[in-house]
Design a protein around this motif. Structure first.
Motif, PDB file in Angstrom:
ATOM      1  N   HIS A 197       0.829  -1.201   0.000  1.00  7.63           N
ATOM      2  CA  HIS A 197       0.000   0.000   0.000  1.00  7.63           C
ATOM      3  C   HIS A 197       0.869   1.258   0.000  1.00  7.63           C
ATOM      4  CE1 HIS A 197      -3.442   2.558   0.687  1.00  7.63           C
ATOM      5  NE2 HIS A 197      -2.858   3.056   1.771  1.00  7.63           N
ATOM      6  N   SER A 198       1.919   1.263   0.821  1.00 13.10           N
ATOM      7  CA  SER A 198       2.828   2.408   0.896  1.00 13.10           C
ATOM      8  C   SER A 198       3.576   2.599  -0.414  1.00 13.10           C
ATOM      9  CB  SER A 198       3.826   2.228   2.032  1.00 13.10           C
ATOM     10  OG  SER A 198       3.164   2.111   3.258  1.00 13.10           O
ATOM     11  N   GLU A 199       3.976   1.504  -1.032  1.00 13.09           N
ATOM     12  CA  GLU A 199       4.665   1.591  -2.320  1.00 13.09           C
ATOM     13  C   GLU A 199       3.739   2.193  -3.369  1.00 13.09           C
ATOM     14  OE1 GLU A 199       6.300  -2.173  -3.497  1.00 13.09           O
ATOM     15  OE2 GLU A 199       7.573  -2.286  -1.721  1.00 13.09           O
ATOM     16  N   ALA A 200       2.483   1.817  -3.351  1.00 14.87           N
ATOM     17  CA  ALA A 200       1.526   2.359  -4.313  1.00 14.87           C
ATOM     18  C   ALA A 200       1.341   3.860  -4.095  1.00 14.87           C
ATOM     19  CB  ALA A 200       0.190   1.634  -4.191  1.00 14.87           C
ATOM     20  N   ILE A 201       1.286   4.275  -2.834  1.00 16.96           N
ATOM     21  CA  ILE A 201       1.149   5.706  -2.530  1.00 16.96           C
ATOM     22  C   ILE A 201       2.376   6.459  -3.036  1.00 16.96           C
ATOM     23  CG2 ILE A 201       1.094   7.408  -0.658  1.00 16.96           C
ATOM     24  CD1 ILE A 201      -0.633   5.388   0.910  1.00 16.96           C
ATOM     25  N   LEU A 202       3.564   5.929  -2.771  1.00 16.78           N
ATOM     26  CA  LEU A 202       4.798   6.577  -3.218  1.00 16.78           C
ATOM     27  C   LEU A 202       4.834   6.661  -4.740  1.00 16.78           C
ATOM     28  CD1 LEU A 202       7.573   7.800  -2.647  1.00 16.78           C
ATOM     29  CD2 LEU A 202       8.490   5.472  -2.554  1.00 16.78           C
ATOM     30  N   ASN A 203       4.485   5.589  -5.420  1.00 18.35           N
ATOM     31  CA  ASN A 203       4.483   5.594  -6.885  1.00 18.35           C
ATOM     32  C   ASN A 203       3.470   6.598  -7.431  1.00 18.35           C
ATOM     33  OD1 ASN A 203       6.484   3.666  -7.023  1.00 18.35           O
ATOM     34  ND2 ASN A 203       5.050   1.970  -7.190  1.00 18.35           N
ATOM     35  N   ARG A 204       2.299   6.652  -6.832  1.00 17.41           N
ATOM     36  CA  ARG A 204       1.266   7.594  -7.278  1.00 17.41           C
ATOM     37  C   ARG A 204       1.717   9.044  -7.064  1.00 17.41           C
ATOM     38  NH1 ARG A 204      -2.771   6.327  -4.081  1.00 17.41           N
ATOM     39  NH2 ARG A 204      -2.704   8.223  -2.859  1.00 17.41           N
ATOM     40  N   LYS A 205       2.282   9.328  -5.898  1.00 17.30           N
ATOM     41  CA  LYS A 205       2.779  10.677  -5.599  1.00 17.30           C
ATOM     42  C   LYS A 205       3.900  11.057  -6.567  1.00 17.30           C
ATOM     43  CE  LYS A 205       0.457  12.326  -2.248  1.00 17.30           C
ATOM     44  NZ  LYS A 205      -0.417  13.442  -2.509  1.00 17.30           N
TER      45      LYS A 205
END
Length: 131
Positions: free
Chosen positions: A4-12
């Motif tokens: 989930h954190s990786e997805a947030i970082l990638n999206r940001k």
């Protein structure tokens, strides 16, 4: 860092790079192959390091490199602002453009990415994997 954190970082990061590319395309024409290109390359290097950190088992060196490169990007953006390059549109200075709004928009996203990187480092420190 979890999925989930990786997805947030990638999206940001994608949000930042899209916005950054728009602004860089408006920089003065004489900066096309200088600071503008350097900022773009540093931003791409940040993405490469994000990918590397997500895939490496031992992350200390990669995360340190990511943190340093992220700070380089932040300082290059700050330099561009100090030189007044966010006041340009289509390569020419434009009085209708609000350079402070552009600078604040991009630094907000860069800061959010920095917070995620810092939290990632702190999480590894808490686990004892980052010495």
């Amino acid at each position: 860092m979890g999925i989930h954190s990786e997805a947030i970082l990638n999206r940001k990061y994608m949000e930042m790079i899209k916005l950054l590319n728009i602004y860089l395309n408006h920089f003065p024409k004489f900066e096309k192959y200088a600071l503008s290109n350097n900022i773009r390359n540093t931003a791409y290097e940040v993405y490469d390091l994000i990918t590397e950190c997500q895939k490496r088992y031992f992350k200390k060196t990669s995360l340190t490199s990511l943190d340093v490169t992220h700070q380089k990007l932040r300082m290059q953006i700050y330099l561009a602002n100090e030189l007044g390059y966010f006041a340009f549109k289509d390569g020419r200075k434009d009085t209708k453009v609000n350079p402070q709004k552009r600078f604040l928009a991009i630094t907000k996203v860069i800061d959010e990415i920095g917070k995620i990187i810092g939290a990632w480092i702190n999480k590894l420190k808490d686990k004892g994997n980052f010495k």
